[in-house]
Scaffold this motif. Sequence first.
Motif, short mmCIF file in Angstrom:
data_model
loop_
_atom_site.label_atom_id
_atom_site.label_comp_id
_atom_site.label_asym_id
_atom_site.label_seq_id
_atom_site.Cartn_x
_atom_site.Cartn_y
_atom_site.Cartn_z
N ILE A 276 0.87 -1.18 0.00
CA ILE A 276 0.00 0.00 0.00
C ILE A 276 0.91 1.23 0.00
CG2 ILE A 276 -1.91 1.15 1.19
CD1 ILE A 276 -2.60 -1.73 0.75
N ILE A 277 0.74 2.07 -0.99
CA ILE A 277 1.60 3.26 -1.10
C ILE A 277 0.98 4.41 -0.31
CG2 ILE A 277 2.42 5.01 -2.74
CD1 ILE A 277 2.66 2.72 -4.78
N MET A 278 1.82 5.09 0.46
CA MET A 278 1.33 6.23 1.28
C MET A 278 2.50 7.16 1.59
SD MET A 278 0.86 4.26 4.95
CE MET A 278 -0.07 2.93 4.23
N PRO A 279 2.23 8.38 2.05
CA PRO A 279 3.34 9.24 2.45
C PRO A 279 3.93 8.78 3.79
CG PRO A 279 1.26 10.32 2.91
CD PRO A 279 0.92 9.04 2.22
N SER A 280 5.21 9.05 4.00
CA SER A 280 5.81 8.76 5.30
C SER A 280 5.35 9.80 6.33
CB SER A 280 7.34 8.77 5.21
OG SER A 280 7.90 8.57 6.48
N TYR A 281 5.00 10.98 5.81
CA TYR A 281 4.58 12.06 6.72
C TYR A 281 3.07 11.96 6.95
CZ TYR A 281 4.96 16.43 9.22
OH TYR A 281 4.97 17.37 10.21
N THR A 282 2.71 11.08 7.86
CA THR A 282 1.30 10.90 8.23
C THR A 282 1.26 10.32 9.63
OG1 THR A 282 -0.82 9.87 7.64
CG2 THR A 282 1.14 8.59 7.15
N PHE A 283 0.03 10.16 10.14
CA PHE A 283 -0.15 9.57 11.47
C PHE A 283 0.01 8.04 11.38
CE2 PHE A 283 -2.93 8.35 15.13
CZ PHE A 283 -2.17 8.98 16.10
N VAL A 284 0.39 7.42 12.48
CA VAL A 284 0.69 5.98 12.49
C VAL A 284 -0.48 5.13 11.99
CG1 VAL A 284 2.35 6.14 14.36
CG2 VAL A 284 -0.01 5.77 14.92
N SER A 285 -1.71 5.56 12.25
CA SER A 285 -2.88 4.73 11.91
C SER A 285 -2.99 4.48 10.41
CB SER A 285 -4.16 5.39 12.39
OG SER A 285 -4.11 5.59 13.78
N THR A 286 -2.56 5.44 9.59
CA THR A 286 -2.64 5.27 8.14
C THR A 286 -1.91 3.98 7.74
OG1 THR A 286 -2.35 7.69 8.09
CG2 THR A 286 -2.42 6.56 5.96
N ALA A 287 -0.79 3.72 8.39
CA ALA A 287 0.02 2.53 8.08
C ALA A 287 -0.38 1.33 8.92
CB ALA A 287 1.50 2.86 8.30
N ASN A 288 -0.57 1.56 10.21
CA ASN A 288 -0.79 0.46 11.15
C ASN A 288 -2.00 -0.40 10.78
OD1 ASN A 288 0.02 -0.75 13.75
ND2 ASN A 288 -2.04 -0.15 14.34
N ALA A 289 -3.06 0.23 10.27
CA ALA A 289 -4.28 -0.50 9.91
C ALA A 289 -3.96 -1.60 8.89
CB ALA A 289 -5.30 0.48 9.32
N PHE A 290 -3.02 -1.34 8.00
CA PHE A 290 -2.69 -2.29 6.93
C PHE A 290 -1.67 -3.32 7.41
CE2 PHE A 290 -4.56 1.44 5.19
CZ PHE A 290 -5.50 0.90 4.33
N VAL A 291 -0.76 -2.87 8.29
CA VAL A 291 0.22 -3.79 8.87
C VAL A 291 -0.52 -4.87 9.68
CG1 VAL A 291 2.12 -3.95 10.55
CG2 VAL A 291 2.08 -2.09 8.87
N LEU A 292 -1.58 -4.48 10.35
CA LEU A 292 -2.37 -5.45 11.13
C LEU A 292 -2.90 -6.60 10.26
CD1 LEU A 292 -4.56 -3.17 13.45
CD2 LEU A 292 -2.99 -4.95 14.19
N ARG A 293 -3.06 -6.36 8.96
CA ARG A 293 -3.58 -7.40 8.05
C ARG A 293 -2.46 -8.04 7.23
NH1 ARG A 293 -7.63 -6.88 10.55
NH2 ARG A 293 -7.65 -9.12 10.40
N GLY A 294 -1.21 -7.78 7.62
CA GLY A 294 -0.07 -8.42 6.96
C GLY A 294 0.46 -7.69 5.74
N ALA A 295 -0.10 -6.52 5.43
CA ALA A 295 0.37 -5.78 4.24
C ALA A 295 1.56 -4.90 4.60
CB ALA A 295 -0.77 -4.93 3.69
N LYS A 296 2.25 -4.43 3.55
CA LYS A 296 3.45 -3.62 3.75
C LYS A 296 3.23 -2.19 3.25
CE LYS A 296 7.68 -5.60 3.62
NZ LYS A 296 8.18 -5.25 4.92
N PRO A 297 3.27 -1.21 4.13
CA PRO A 297 3.21 0.18 3.66
C PRO A 297 4.49 0.53 2.89
CG PRO A 297 2.63 0.03 5.99
CD PRO A 297 3.22 -1.30 5.60
N VAL A 298 4.32 1.13 1.73
CA VAL A 298 5.47 1.59 0.93
C VAL A 298 5.46 3.11 1.02
CG1 VAL A 298 6.48 1.65 -1.37
CG2 VAL A 298 5.30 -0.42 -0.57
N LEU A 299 6.50 3.65 1.63
CA LEU A 299 6.47 5.07 1.99
C LEU A 299 7.13 5.94 0.92
CD1 LEU A 299 7.43 4.60 5.75
CD2 LEU A 299 5.15 4.65 4.73
N VAL A 300 6.41 7.00 0.55
CA VAL A 300 6.85 7.89 -0.53
C VAL A 300 7.09 9.28 0.08
CG1 VAL A 300 5.97 8.99 -2.64
CG2 VAL A 300 5.65 6.55 -2.29
N ASP A 301 7.96 10.04 -0.57
CA ASP A 301 8.30 11.38 -0.07
C ASP A 301 7.12 12.35 -0.26
OD1 ASP A 301 10.08 13.00 1.21
OD2 ASP A 301 11.52 13.12 -0.43
N ILE A 302 7.20 13.49 0.45
CA ILE A 302 6.17 14.54 0.28
C ILE A 302 6.75 15.67 -0.56
CG2 ILE A 302 4.80 14.09 2.33
CD1 ILE A 302 6.47 16.19 3.83
#
Length: 380
Positions: free
Chosen positions: A76-102
């Motif tokens: 799941i692609i998302m910015p690194s500059y965000t709150f933890v929940s944006t990423a954590n929700a997907f990590v809980l289901r085994g997915a990997k956040p892919v962090l992009v610059d702002i």
Amino acid sequence: MKTIKYNVAKVFTNEIKNIQKVVKNNHYSMNGNFTKKCQDWIEKNLKVKSSILTNSCTAALEMIAILMNLKKGDEIIMPSYTFVSTANAFVLRGAKPVLVDIEESTLNIDENKIEAAITKKTKAVIVIHYGGISCDLDKVRKITKKHKILLIEDAAHAILSTYKNKPLGSFGDLSTISFHETKNIHCGEGGALLINNPKYIKRSKILRDKGTNRDEFNRNIVKKYSWVDIGSSFGMSEISAAFLYAQLLYSKKITSMRLKIWNYYYKTLKDLKNEKITLPYIPKYSKHNGHIFYIIIRNRDGLLKYLNKNKINCTFHYVPLHQSIAGKKFCKFGKLNKTEILSKSIIRFPIVLDHKILNFKTITKIKNHINKYFQVEENI
Ligand SMILES: Cc1ncc(COP(=O)(O)O)c(C=O)c1O
């Protein structure tokens, strides 16, 4: 001068009266009359097909991750500059956040860097609209359409903001908003899942209700309700929904009060003759909701300390996910230079909706404090 707090959560109109009605009706748990009223308001005013009140924006993000049927290793692609929940929700289901610059003008995901992060495992792009200022949704939508992946808006900050005059939250296949007490419209803790792709509507009601088909039971579609899917207790209590409904009915006024203060800051701090400071930039396509007023300044910490010492509760914001302990463990990322520099350079200013505390005069005083700080600094 009294301390100017960063945020003061307020009660404006009928919040307490509405809670008294809940007590009178003796229905306290989720999915009562106020929940339905709030959802109707959201669907009409944010122009979304369906909505579900949740106990937080975090809960709504977790529902999205379940609705997507993610497999281990999905990205799941998302910015690194965000709150933890944006990423954590997907990590809980085994997915990997892919962090992009702002990008520096809005602190939103750099739309031009999304495509390079897409792989065969990519399932969605999540954008946030930092401070209620929209990212370039046409650009992001073009990419998600081309690669047949989902567009998700974490619109936690962005209630009543627009992109090309259409409400934020109405662009994503799935979107979320937050009603936490730090947000423009609040009920203490709360949020909503916004659904624009109708294929998710039926299952979202099951997920909210502990994986049961109780919603169909309540609507006399089935005779008994039972466990039919995974799920959790994601809904909002009727007490919170009653409070929230009063805020939603007053939300346009609240937004205009915030914008008035935001504009005072902008007008006043624009006059600072200091080339080290950058003010927020509002792209032509964006109408924002005054959620955050910030400045960008290199070597921020001295000024931040000075303002707080002078009773102006300014603050920094997110620790970039890729620099956090869990982010390093669970996310994939390359060099994110702008995120690192900007996260160290941001100062957020108080927005308090009380004219006695924050007005043109007090904001001019804040500007004078900043000037004084630079004079002292120059003389060292
Ligand atoms: C971008 C973003 N997403 C999600 C959240 C989580 O919101 P909540 O506290 O309602 O779960 C926040 C909280 O500030 C946020 O800034």
